[in-house]
Scaffold this motif. Structure first.
Motif, PDB file in Angstrom:
ATOM      1  N   ALA A   1       8.280  -6.150   1.597  1.00  0.00           N
ATOM      2  CA  ALA A   1       9.071  -4.933   1.420  1.00  0.00           C
ATOM      3  C   ALA A   1       9.210  -4.197   2.750  1.00  0.00           C
ATOM      4  CB  ALA A   1       8.428  -4.022   0.384  1.00  0.00           C
ATOM      5  N   THR A   2      10.257  -3.408   2.851  1.00  0.00           N
ATOM      6  CA  THR A   2      10.526  -2.607   4.044  1.00  0.00           C
ATOM      7  C   THR A   2      10.233  -1.147   3.733  1.00  0.00           C
ATOM      8  OG1 THR A   2      12.269  -4.154   4.711  1.00  0.00           O
ATOM      9  CG2 THR A   2      12.285  -1.975   5.742  1.00  0.00           C
ATOM     10  N   ARG A   3       9.583  -0.472   4.679  1.00  0.00           N
ATOM     11  CA  ARG A   3       9.209   0.932   4.461  1.00  0.00           C
ATOM     12  C   ARG A   3      10.111   1.857   5.284  1.00  0.00           C
ATOM     13  NH1 ARG A   3       3.117   2.714   3.509  1.00  0.00           N
ATOM     14  NH2 ARG A   3       3.733   1.505   1.662  1.00  0.00           N
TER      15      ARG A   3
ATOM     16  N   ASP B   1       9.217   2.259  -0.242  1.00  0.00           N
ATOM     17  CA  ASP B   1       9.364   0.827   0.039  1.00  0.00           C
ATOM     18  C   ASP B   1      10.516   0.272  -0.780  1.00  0.00           C
ATOM     19  OD1 ASP B   1       7.089   0.880   1.663  1.00  0.00           O
ATOM     20  OD2 ASP B   1       5.759   0.431  -0.016  1.00  0.00           O
ATOM     21  N   THR B   2      11.193  -0.716  -0.210  1.00  0.00           N
ATOM     22  CA  THR B   2      12.271  -1.381  -0.937  1.00  0.00           C
ATOM     23  C   THR B   2      12.346  -2.852  -0.574  1.00  0.00           C
ATOM     24  OG1 THR B   2      14.656  -1.407  -1.420  1.00  0.00           O
ATOM     25  CG2 THR B   2      13.992  -0.756   0.808  1.00  0.00           C
TER      26      THR B   2
ATOM     27  N   SER C   1       4.647  -0.717   7.830  1.00  0.00           N
ATOM     28  CA  SER C   1       4.094  -0.631   6.477  1.00  0.00           C
ATOM     29  C   SER C   1       2.798   0.165   6.430  1.00  0.00           C
ATOM     30  CB  SER C   1       3.864  -2.036   5.916  1.00  0.00           C
ATOM     31  OG  SER C   1       2.936  -2.737   6.732  1.00  0.00           O
TER      32      SER C   1
ATOM     33  N   SER D   1      -0.612   0.503   1.403  1.00  0.00           N
ATOM     34  CA  SER D   1       0.192  -0.613   1.873  1.00  0.00           C
ATOM     35  C   SER D   1       1.371  -0.810   0.936  1.00  0.00           C
ATOM     36  CB  SER D   1      -0.658  -1.886   1.925  1.00  0.00           C
ATOM     37  OG  SER D   1      -1.177  -2.167   0.647  1.00  0.00           O
ATOM     38  N   SER D   2       2.289  -1.654   1.372  1.00  0.00           N
ATOM     39  CA  SER D   2       3.495  -1.867   0.576  1.00  0.00           C
ATOM     40  C   SER D   2       3.144  -2.436  -0.792  1.00  0.00           C
ATOM     41  CB  SER D   2       4.439  -2.809   1.319  1.00  0.00           C
ATOM     42  OG  SER D   2       5.549  -3.104   0.526  1.00  0.00           O
TER      43      SER D   2
ATOM     44  N   HIS E   1       7.817   8.786   2.273  1.00  0.00           N
ATOM     45  CA  HIS E   1       8.127   7.377   2.540  1.00  0.00           C
ATOM     46  C   HIS E   1       8.360   6.633   1.228  1.00  0.00           C
ATOM     47  CE1 HIS E   1       3.724   6.421   1.825  1.00  0.00           C
ATOM     48  NE2 HIS E   1       4.289   5.353   1.285  1.00  0.00           N
TER      49      HIS E   1
END
Length: 258
Positions: free
Chosen positions: A8-10, A73-74, A105, A2-3, A71
């Motif tokens: 966060a955006t994946r 996350d940010t 996510s 998970s994030s 992938h």
């Protein structure tokens, strides 16, 4: 996976790279140039915070990719195309980001349904001046039919200990192969193998052994005996890294945002 951060955006990236310019995919100690390392460095500059890039496959030193998937996350989302363009400016020319996309996510690049590798062999008297770092030169003809007759035994769920590196850390040597065949591609022949997962050096060990059947040094029966004997010491030599490509990564379900 998970994030790492709530909210966060994946993103999913599809990458192509020349593995001859890197010490493999996986990040290592400082000063060692890896694909994961240079892309993470670029992402950290873009996002303004440390970024972890998770890849579908950990290619070795010298191994190339046509369709690696990863992938990240940010906390500072942007349009996927902005990431794609910016990364292609900030990363070295040996790496190209082919595509960037938003994903849920729950998406994890490591959880692929199957991965496909392609191994390039050039069976002719003269080596290639232009492709010398991207194809394995074999200075003589190979019997494609003989290699395909042997390769068919690889398809299915089997113990691949005969083609497993001594340094392999996988908990089980059992893998399920969906496709294994040699196909002619102009002057070259390509070995295409698709499986749910791969052992360390598995593809290169298989190719090195199959080429022995193509040379006429091994019979189909000997290949099967070695394969089912589960002893790496009885199999053929490992093919060089520079002919190998991670060509495709496939996921079971469509990746769509809610």
């Amino acid at each position: 996976m998970s994030s790492a951060w709530p909210g966060a955006t994946r993103y999913r990236l599809t990458l192509e790279y020349d593995g001859g310019r890197f010490f493999g995919w996986q990040r290592q100690e400082p000063g060692t140039r890896t694909v994961q390392g240079v892309v993470e460095e670029a992402l950290t500059r873009l996002c303004g915070h440390p970024v972890l890039l998770v890849g579908a496959g950990r290619t070795d030193t010298g191994v190339h990719a046509l369709g690696q998937v990863a992938h990240f996350d940010t906390l500072k989302p942007r349009e996927p195309e902005v990431f794609r363009r910016a990364l292609n400016v900030l990363t070295p020319p040996e790496v190209t980001i082919l595509d960037a996309a938003l994903v849920p996510s729950v998406f994890n690049a490591r959880r692929a349904a199957w991965r496909e590798y392609r191994y390039r062999v050039l069976p002719r008297r003269a080596a290639s001046a232009l492709e010398r770092d991207r194809v394995w030169h074999h200075p003589g003809a190979l019997d494609l039919d003989a290699m395909n007759r042997a390769a068919r035994y690889l398809v299915g769920k089997h113990d691949f200990s005969a083609f497993r590196s001594a340094n392999c850390q996988s908990l089980t040597p059992v893998r399920e192969v969906h496709r294994a065949e040699w196909i002619p591609m102009g002057e070259e022949i390509h070995f295409v193998i698709r499986a749910n997962a791969f052992l360390y050096h598995m593809v290169r060990n298989i190719v090195g052994t199959l080429v022995l059947t193509g040379r006429g040094k091994w019979s189909e029966e000997r290949f099967v005996t070695v394969f089912t004997g589960l002893d790496r010491r009885a199999a053929g030599p490992m093919a060089p890294a520079h002919g190998l490509y991670l060509s495709q990564v496939h996921y079971q379900t469509a990746i769509t945002l809610p």
